[in-house]
Each structure stands twice: as C-alpha cells, then as structure tokens.
Design a protein around this motif. Structure first.
Motif, short mmCIF file in Angstrom:
data_model
loop_
_atom_site.label_atom_id
_atom_site.label_comp_id
_atom_site.label_asym_id
_atom_site.label_seq_id
_atom_site.Cartn_x
_atom_site.Cartn_y
_atom_site.Cartn_z
N TYR A 171 40.17 42.85 29.91
CA TYR A 171 39.63 41.69 30.63
C TYR A 171 38.93 42.13 31.92
O TYR A 171 37.82 41.68 32.23
N VAL A 172 39.58 43.01 32.68
CA VAL A 172 39.01 43.47 33.95
C VAL A 172 37.65 44.13 33.73
O VAL A 172 36.71 43.91 34.51
N VAL B 129 47.13 37.93 30.48
CA VAL B 129 46.64 39.00 31.35
C VAL B 129 47.18 38.86 32.77
O VAL B 129 47.17 39.82 33.55
N SER B 130 47.66 37.66 33.14
CA SER B 130 48.22 37.47 34.48
C SER B 130 49.73 37.63 34.48
O SER B 130 50.38 37.36 35.49
N ASP C 193 45.28 45.33 38.66
CA ASP C 193 45.37 46.75 38.29
C ASP C 193 46.51 47.05 37.34
O ASP C 193 46.85 48.21 37.12
N ASP C 194 47.10 46.02 36.76
CA ASP C 194 48.13 46.19 35.73
C ASP C 194 47.54 47.08 34.62
O ASP C 194 46.48 46.77 34.07
N ILE D 259 48.44 48.44 45.75
CA ILE D 259 49.45 49.11 44.95
C ILE D 259 50.59 48.12 44.75
O ILE D 259 51.06 47.51 45.71
N ASN D 260 51.02 47.95 43.51
CA ASN D 260 52.15 47.07 43.22
C ASN D 260 53.43 47.87 43.49
O ASN D 260 53.84 48.69 42.66
#
Length: 377
Positions: free
Chosen positions: A282-283, A345-346, A273-274, A372-373
């Motif tokens: 990408y997602v 992306v990671s 969810d970045d 949630i981060n």
C-alpha cells in the motif's frame, strides 16, 4: 478469519445487483488539513481500483462519489445530505475532522445511513448515533501508551501543555486528555498555554514556557503547528522532549520540523513503516501518487474502510437493489457494529460498544529523522 461472524438470520453472501455499488466519501481536499483529505482520497482510489480489478463487490463495480468538505461544517452538512438523498449511496466514508463529524452524527438516524470516519479522534462522538462509526483510534487511546513511554524514558516530573484552542481534537487533547494522563503518571502540570489554528509565531508561548523551566512539553496540535512550536523551542535553547497527539504524528511533522523534532514522541492510528508485506505494498502505491510523501494515518485508515465495506456488503447479504436501500444500509450498520479483528494495513480493528475502533497503536519516536515504533524495539 478477520472480520465478523455471520449470525442467524443473516442473508447468505452472494452476487449483488446493479451497474455499480455506490459509496460516498467526504474528504477535506481544500482548507485546513487538506493533506489528510487528499491522501485519504488517493488511498480510497487505490482500494477502489484493486477491488474492481478483482471483480468488484459481489461481482459489481465499486463507485465512490467524492465531495470536498473544504474542512467546513456547513459544507459537510450540505454534502452529506446530497450523498444520502440524491446520490443514494449505501454508506459514507468520512468526514475526516471531528468538528464536522460532531455536527453530522446526530443527523444519521434521520437518514438511516452509516458514516465511518477514517481520522476523527475526539473521544465520545460515535456515541451520538447508532449509525456513527469511526475506523480509527480516538486520541485517548492513541496517547495513553505514548505518554507512558515518554514519561518513563525522560523521567518527567513537570510539564507544560500547549494546545490549539480552535481545533476540536487538539482542544480536547490539551484540556482533557493530556492533563489526565500527566496526573496519572505523577507529572506536575505547570501551565496550559493556547494558540489559534492559523498562528505561525509561537515565540511568546515558548518564552513563557522557558521561564518556567519544565522537564517537558505536551502538545495538542496538528503537525504544522507542532513543528513550528518545536523549532521555536530549539531556537530559544530549550532542549526538553515533546509529545504530541492524533494530529501531530504525521510524516509532515518531521518534514517541517527537521532536526528539531529528534526525540519527540508521537501517537498514531497507523504505523506506515510496518514491515508487513500488505502495508508496504500500500505504501509503495500511495507514495507514488503523493509526490513521494508518506500519508498521515488517515490514508491507511481510509483504505481499510473501503475494504471493510466490501467485506460487510458481501458477508451480510447486501443486494444493491433500489428497493432494498433501507435494508441494505441497515445490514451495513450491523456489520460495522459487529466488526471484530479486521486485519488491515492500519493494524487490527475491532469496533467497541460505542462504534469506535479499538486495537493496538504504535508508539512513535523520532530517531535519525524518521519515526521508529519503540513498541517493536
């Protein structure tokens, strides 16, 4: 720029030869953890399509040869040899699981080919060969900041560990990583309980845990079993907070565990969810191919691996000529060894001294039915 710096003696980047640039991929499409392999394959396919649409690698189309390891060591060995000798690929993306990676890594020197796993997280395995690399974060790197945040929020003084005794990563987390982290934070370990990979009934473990009245429970488990354990705990009236390791922090944990997962802390090597544009692009593509589901972190890590290989091949002067196979493979090995600050992306990835990825991880907490981060709060 992200990536690595060319050093004296490196060839100048330029056009490659041949009809295709061949890369191998070992993916568990069936058997235990098939979701990890299926989403990794789809992610690599997306990267392959994007790269080829933009002109390929050094002007040559990328061809990825996929083989299903079936999550079995013997199958992994057979297919690895096939890729290295018959298919003559330049490098191998995979395998996913530490149990297969651990038996393959010592053989890499004989075949002189780099193997880059996108989701093996048992500590220490890349040190088995100078050709062994892992574009991921090992469990100890993933769990350290997550356990610290979990202990601090819930003021944990005592805990129980429940772990899979058969899965390599989960066993390492349960027997080594989590006990060490709990001790570091002054948490009393009341007991260590085990189960087997195919178990689905965790009532005995939770009944025993409930009687010991811990402040919390730490899991060395894949997301399917983690969800089952958390649901059983809530069923028996236990409201303690959970924390999980590398294989637990998949979107599948929430999907299977539902409301029982609320408040759980999970580690990961990629934050899906970045909000960065490249991540969400990408997602959008991977969820469209994955029945609307977001992938575990092996997906974005596999996607990044293909792009890193492109960068290394072009930047290190790989020729792709049949007579240069050995030297091309060595250039790729050198590229991975010297990889610094690749922004994918990671997240940002740098290879450490033993060939494992290093960089910041996300601290995930289940809140309102999603991750949630908390590092970004």
């Amino acid at each position: 720029a992200a990536g690595f710096a060319l050093t004296t003696g490196d060839a100048v980047a330029g056009q490659l030869s041949g009809h295709s640039v061949k890369v191998g991929a070992l993916v568990p499409l069936t058997g235990k953890g098939a979701e990890w392999g299926q989403t990794a394959k789809k992610s690599m396919e997306i990267a392959q399509e994007e790269i080829n649409a933009a002109g390929g690698i050094g002007g040559v189309k990328l061809k990825i040869i996929y083989y299903d390891t079936q999550s079995k060591e013997a199958e992994g060995i057979k297919l690895f040899k096939k890729l290295a000798t018959r298919d003559k690929v330049l490098a191998i993306s995979g395998p996913c699981f530490s149990s297969i990676y651990e038996v393959l890594a010592p053989q890499l020197g004989r075949y002189k080919i780099s193997m880059i796993s996108y989701c093996s997280s048992k500590p220490g395995l890349s040190a088995l060969s100078k050709w062994a690399f892992r574009n991921t974060l090992t469990s100890d790197k993933q769990l350290a900041p997550v356990v610290a945040a979990w202990v601090k929020e819930y003021k944990i003084k005592s805990a129980i560990i429940i772990h899979d005794i058969e899965d390599a990563v989960s066993k390492a987390e349960g027997t080594k990583i989590l006990p060490g982290l709990l001790k570091k934070h002054g948490v009393k370990l009341l007991d260590m309980m085990t189960y087997r990979t195919k178990d689905t009934d965790f009532s005995a473990q939770i009944t025993k845990a409930k009687a010991m009245n811990p402040d919390a429970i730490a899991l060395g488990a894949c997301y399917q079993q983690a969800a089952g354990i958390v649901k059983e705990a809530r069923k028996q009236g236990m409201k303690v907070p959970f924390v999980g390791g590398a294989c637990s922090g998949s979107p599948g944990f929430i999907e299977l565990g539902g409301s029982a997962t609320e408040g759980s802390y999970m580690s990961t090597a990629a934050w899906i969810d970045d909000p960065r544009q490249k991540v969400q692009a990408y997602v959008k593509k991977i969820t469209a191919r994955n029945k609307g589901k977001k992938p575990p972190y092996g997906g974005p890590r596999a996607y990044d691996t293909i792009y890193i290989l492109k960068m290394i091949m072009e930047g290190r002067g790989v020729t792709n000529k049949s007579g240069d196979l050995e030297s091309d493979r060595d250039k790729i090995r050198a590229g991975w060894k010297n990889l610094k600050g690749y922004n994918g992306v990671s997240g940002e990835t740098t290879m450490n001294d033993v060939g494992d990825g290093s960089g910041a991880t996300a601290i995930l907490k289940v809140m309102g039915g999603k991750y949630i981060n908390v590092m970004k709060q």
